[in-house]
Design a protein around this motif. Structure first.
Motif, PDB file in Angstrom:
ATOM      1  N   MET A 115     129.623  92.575  31.910  1.00 31.03           N
ATOM      2  CA  MET A 115     130.905  93.260  32.048  1.00 31.03           C
ATOM      3  C   MET A 115     132.003  92.250  32.398  1.00 31.03           C
ATOM      4  N   ALA A 116     131.685  91.377  33.341  1.00 31.50           N
ATOM      5  CA  ALA A 116     132.673  90.397  33.792  1.00 31.50           C
ATOM      6  C   ALA A 116     132.920  89.325  32.729  1.00 31.50           C
ATOM      7  N   ASP A 174     128.475  89.164  35.368  1.00 27.74           N
ATOM      8  CA  ASP A 174     127.555  89.934  34.533  1.00 27.74           C
ATOM      9  C   ASP A 174     128.215  90.131  33.177  1.00 27.74           C
ATOM     10  N   ASN A 198     139.051  98.154  37.404  1.00 25.43           N
ATOM     11  CA  ASN A 198     137.970  98.366  36.437  1.00 25.43           C
ATOM     12  C   ASN A 198     137.661  97.059  35.706  1.00 25.43           C
ATOM     13  N   ARG A 199     137.935  95.924  36.372  1.00 26.86           N
ATOM     14  CA  ARG A 199     137.649  94.629  35.749  1.00 26.86           C
ATOM     15  C   ARG A 199     136.318  94.050  36.216  1.00 26.86           C
ATOM     16  N   GLY A 200     135.401  94.908  36.581  1.00 30.63           N
ATOM     17  CA  GLY A 200     134.076  94.429  36.969  1.00 30.63           C
ATOM     18  C   GLY A 200     133.954  94.269  38.467  1.00 30.63           C
ATOM     19  N   PRO A 201     132.710  94.186  38.934  1.00 30.19           N
ATOM     20  CA  PRO A 201     132.476  94.165  40.385  1.00 30.19           C
ATOM     21  C   PRO A 201     132.773  92.807  41.005  1.00 30.19           C
ATOM     22  N   ARG A 202     133.192  92.849  42.258  1.00 29.30           N
ATOM     23  CA  ARG A 202     133.269  91.638  43.078  1.00 29.30           C
ATOM     24  C   ARG A 202     132.249  91.832  44.184  1.00 29.30           C
ATOM     25  N   LEU A 203     131.253  90.966  44.229  1.00 33.47           N
ATOM     26  CA  LEU A 203     130.151  91.143  45.173  1.00 33.47           C
ATOM     27  C   LEU A 203     130.358  90.219  46.375  1.00 33.47           C
ATOM     28  N   ASN A 261     127.373  84.041  41.460  1.00 36.94           N
ATOM     29  CA  ASN A 261     128.611  84.542  42.049  1.00 36.94           C
ATOM     30  C   ASN A 261     129.006  85.903  41.480  1.00 36.94           C
ATOM     31  N   LEU A 272     138.595  87.500  39.065  1.00 36.47           N
ATOM     32  CA  LEU A 272     137.352  88.028  38.523  1.00 36.47           C
ATOM     33  C   LEU A 272     136.244  88.260  39.534  1.00 36.47           C
ATOM     34  N   LEU A 273     135.866  87.219  40.257  1.00 43.24           N
ATOM     35  CA  LEU A 273     134.671  87.320  41.090  1.00 43.24           C
ATOM     36  C   LEU A 273     134.994  87.097  42.561  1.00 43.24           C
ATOM     37  N   GLU A 274     134.153  87.698  43.406  1.00 42.62           N
ATOM     38  CA  GLU A 274     134.233  87.447  44.844  1.00 42.62           C
ATOM     39  C   GLU A 274     133.395  86.187  45.071  1.00 42.62           C
ATOM     40  N   GLN A 286     135.668  90.361  30.505  1.00 37.89           N
ATOM     41  CA  GLN A 286     136.983  90.171  31.133  1.00 37.89           C
ATOM     42  C   GLN A 286     137.367  88.694  31.097  1.00 37.89           C
ATOM     43  N   LEU A 316     132.597  95.498  45.476  1.00 38.35           N
ATOM     44  CA  LEU A 316     133.962  96.024  45.402  1.00 38.35           C
ATOM     45  C   LEU A 316     134.367  96.231  43.950  1.00 38.35           C
ATOM     46  N   ARG A 317     134.804  97.431  43.668  1.00 38.20           N
ATOM     47  CA  ARG A 317     135.248  97.771  42.314  1.00 38.20           C
ATOM     48  C   ARG A 317     136.590  98.467  42.400  1.00 38.20           C
ATOM     49  N   ASP A 365     133.581 101.368  33.647  1.00 41.27           N
ATOM     50  CA  ASP A 365     134.350 101.739  34.833  1.00 41.27           C
ATOM     51  C   ASP A 365     135.702 102.266  34.361  1.00 41.27           C
TER      52      ASP A 365
END
Lengths: 90, 417
Positions: free
Chosen positions: A45-46, A43, B331-336, A40, A24-26, A49, B327-328, B238
């Motif tokens: 959107m996440a 949002d 389409n499962r959401g952004p990874r920052l 982290n 999911l997250l970076e 998921q 990073l996208r 997305d």
């Protein structure tokens, strides 16, 4: 209680930490069960998921009333939510 | 034949900044744009948040600090003056300026109208450009026009001008390209349901809709934001894009139609089943999907992932990149991915200059960078800044036969927001 670690509880938190980092997250290198998920990158959107991921994996249904920013603020809070949901289902 | 000093290809945020900045230095400037308004993703694709305008805050108490002075700051003030955003808002670890795409297009018109030496041609595509980037043919609906120029700024987003002239470009493989966004507007949404935990409740309902197969999987991740006006909300999805190729008309066509189909499914579902949406309907579809990444030029320097991670500094710095690498790839959401200690990364002028052509500049999302670095530099705030620098660089090169970063920085200092 954090002062009385329970191995089964710890493992759920560990699983969620891995799931969130991998799928999911970076996450930051020091990411753990108490890290703020919004910091982290979580949002709305996440969260969607994340809901689908945990509901599939743990076969629980998290009700709309439990969907608060607070309940998704850390992995530990989320783990608690999953435990409550699965207790209700049982 | 028309004679120009600077030809700017593409009227998105980078091209707008480039054209205005070049013309202000006295260069006879032509800006061509394939659509009917300026702003690119910020108008045509309905992108309503401007990222990269501010530095990453060091602590939650610190107020927002502009990353780049000059045109980026000036244009942000103009947007605010048009009654759009009241100011930046903090979202987790970043500051963002919310804006309205209609305000962006109008503010862009206003600034170009008051800029001398600048001509704009809407509905116009670059058809050909010579390999020395001195002669070009442009086309509007089958009617062509030849012109000469001294320099070209490629603000096409896709390095299209560079490629047409035989310049070098690169692109990440399909499976790694950032997925495109589809943004649409809805009317009749009760603003209260979009506040605080309300958006999480909507997320719950959509997730349930997908789980029960009432909604297609592609709807998962739909994000909602009040537009700041009446009962209008923006919805961002997305797009899942197997075999994604942002340069292929078949692929783009498929995605445009997929986006509209998903928008219809989501809007119907909300209207039928979710509190606060019973009177809602789709009020605007984007003119095009929001492509985040495609080709990048091969420059005199390639901004690398490591540069962004560590906040690199350069002697020929012309702008700061401050947005985390977003990073996208799915389409499962952004990874920052954030830089060490929130340090901004300097962008060198060399990343805006084609390796093999002295008079070819790039601006916006197609500057020379790695795939990950582009995930930071592609955002609108940074595009305004690289656009400004490319426009100034191109003007100085056209007028003096040379340009350097110090001169660009000095000119930027003179602009008051």
């Amino acid at each position: 209680m954090a002062s009385q670690p329970n191995s089964a509880f710890e493992s759920l938190e560990h699983q969620l930490v891995s799931l969130i980092s991998e799928r999911l997250l970076e996450t930051r290198p020091d990411f753990n069960a108490d890290s703020n998920l919004y910091d982290n990158g979580l949002d709305s959107m996440a969260i969607m998921q994340l809901l689908v991921l945990v509901e599939e994996k743990y076969r629980v249904a998290i009700p709309e009333g439990d969907l608060t920013r607070q309940n998704f603020s850390t992995t530990r809070h989320l783990a608690e939510l999953i435990r409550e949901s699965s207790a209700r289902a049982a | 034949m028309h004679v120009f000093d600077v030809l700017v290809v593409g009227g998105g945020s980078a091209g707008l900044a480039a054209a205005v900045s070049a013309a202000r230095l006295g260069a006879r400037t032509l800006l061509i744009e394939r659509g009917g308004s300026l702003g690119g993703t910020a108008s045509a694709a309905l992108v309503h948040s401007i990222c990269g305008l501010y530095r990453l805050p060091d602590s939650p108490e610190n107020p927002p600090v502009l990353a780049n002075t000059g045109f980026a700051a000036e244009f942000a003030s103009r947007l605010t003056a048009l009654g759009g955003p009241a100011g930046p808002i903090r979202m987790g670890r970043v500051d963002v300026l919310l804006q309205h795409p209609t305000a962006f297009a109008r503010a862009a018109d206003a600034v170009v109208k008051e800029t001398p030496n600048l001509e704009i041609r809407f509905h116009t595509e670059l058809l050909q450009v010579s390999s020395d980037f001195l002669n070009a043919t442009i086309s509007c609906r089958g009617r062509t026009e030849s012109l000469s120029t001294r320099t070209v700024v490629d603000a096409s987003g896709d390095a299209a001008a560079t490629v047409l002239g035989g310049g070098e470009s690169e692109m990440a493989p399909s499976e790694r390209l950032q997925r495109p966004a589809f943004i649409f507007a809805m009317h009749g949404v009760e603003p209260a349901v979009l506040q605080d935990d309300g958006r999480l409740k909507i997320a719950r309902r959509i997730a349930t809709g997908v789980q029960s197969q009432v909604l297609p999987k592609g709807a998962l991740g739909a994000a909602f934001r009040w537009s700041g006006r009446g009962t209008e909300a923006f919805v961002t999805i997305d797009l899942d894009a197997p075999d994604y190729d942002p340069l292929d008309a078949h692929c783009l066509t498929r995605l445009e139609m997929l986006g509209r189909e998903l928008a219809g499914c989501v809007a119907d579902f909300l209207q039928r089943e979710v509190t606060g949406f019973s009177q809602s309907f789709i009020s605007a579809l984007p003119s095009r999907i929001g492509v985040r990444e495609s080709r990048r030029i091969v420059g005199k320097y390639r901004l690398e992932t490591h540069d962004l991670e560590t906040g690199a500094q350069f002697d020929d710095a012309i702008a700061l990149a401050t947005w985390p690498m977003e990073l996208r790839e799915t389409n499962r959401g952004p990874r920052l991915r954030y830089p060490d200690n929130n340090r901004p990364c300097e962008i060198p002028l060399r990343a805006l200059r084609a390796r093999d052509h002295g008079n070819l500049f790039a601006a916006g999302r197609c500057i020379a960078s790695s795939h990950e670095a582009q995930a930071s530099t592609r955002v609108i705030g940074t595009c305004l800044a690289t656009g400004e620098a490319a426009g100034m660089g191109a003007a100085l090169f056209a007028l003096n036969g040379e340009c350097d970063a110090a001169a660009i920085r000095a000119h930027r200092e003179k602009i008051k927001a």
